[in-house]
Design a protein around this motif. Sequence first.
Motif, PDB file in Angstrom:
ATOM      1  N   SER A  54       0.571  -0.731   0.349  1.00  0.00           N
ATOM      2  CA  SER A  54       0.378   0.270  -0.658  1.00  0.00           C
ATOM      3  C   SER A  54       0.880   1.256   0.499  1.00  0.00           C
ATOM      4  N   GLY A  55       0.414   2.965  -0.153  1.00  0.00           N
ATOM      5  CA  GLY A  55       0.897   3.603  -0.226  1.00  0.00           C
ATOM      6  C   GLY A  55       1.916   3.840   0.984  1.00  0.00           C
TER       7      GLY A  55
ATOM      8  N   GLN B 297       2.398   2.048   3.704  1.00  0.00           N
ATOM      9  CA  GLN B 297       3.264   0.884   3.595  1.00  0.00           C
ATOM     10  C   GLN B 297       4.920   1.483   2.775  1.00  0.00           C
ATOM     11  N   LYS B 298       4.614   1.249   1.661  1.00  0.00           N
ATOM     12  CA  LYS B 298       5.734   2.449   0.633  1.00  0.00           C
ATOM     13  C   LYS B 298       6.543   3.373   1.996  1.00  0.00           C
TER      14      LYS B 298
ATOM     15  N   ASP C  45      -3.589   8.227   0.082  1.00  0.00           N
ATOM     16  CA  ASP C  45      -4.892   8.144   0.513  1.00  0.00           C
ATOM     17  C   ASP C  45      -4.980   8.487   2.096  1.00  0.00           C
TER      18      ASP C  45
ATOM     19  N   MET D 175      -4.478   6.108   4.790  1.00  0.00           N
ATOM     20  CA  MET D 175      -2.930   6.011   4.958  1.00  0.00           C
ATOM     21  C   MET D 175      -2.309   6.665   5.245  1.00  0.00           C
TER      22      MET D 175
END
Length: 247
Positions: A145-146, A148-149, A175, A178
Amino acid sequence: MTKNKLISVRDVYKEYNNGQVVALSGCNIDVERGEVVVIIGPSGSGKSTLLRSLNMLEPPTRGEIYFDGVNLAGRDVNVDLHRRKMGMVFQHFNLFPHKTVLQNITLAPVRLKLRPQKEATADAMRLLGRIGLSDKANEYPAMLSGGQKQRIAIIRALAMNPEVMLFDEPTSALDPEMVGEVLDLMQELAEGGMTMIIVTHEMGFAKEVASRAVFMDGGAILEDDTPTNVFEHPRNDRLKDFLSKLL
């Protein structure tokens, strides 16, 4: 420079097109070790340019930028050596898509011969465990996910054992759901004493975590004070106008 002063920006200008475009105009700022400085302001105000000038990604047209007592804008300075001590986290993660999470984190320390592969791997796994992503070590960025990145991008920078972390709008590409997980990690770093300079639109985070807030507009620093004074008792009219649209 005092022993505690890590960064000192002196009368820095950044111009393009032979001076027709002025991105930075006479900027002066000092950052002490352990400080968390947030830089706020409207789009195009020079925030990211100032941040990127600190590690010479945007070399100033004129002026001086001292890091740990060395003028990075001076002649015959090995900027790459100093960049190793400055972790940089970008808006769009900049992870290598063809490398696993573990490879992304260990690449720089090993390639620069800062530590052997085995030690770098152990350190990377420790850092991944710290953010609860050990199970992602052998996955590729496309599988994440964004949020996590971006947390892995932060961990990758931390793997170099930097003296300061520079964040260029680290949550703006995420998002909304996140954003919190990235800000939580940044807050943890701040509480651990990491020197941090953060360009951000997250005003709640800025008020809660920063030790100083800097407001920029038109390439200039218009206010530099405690978050309480900047957000609750602004003196500059442009800052008052900016905050009235946000808060």
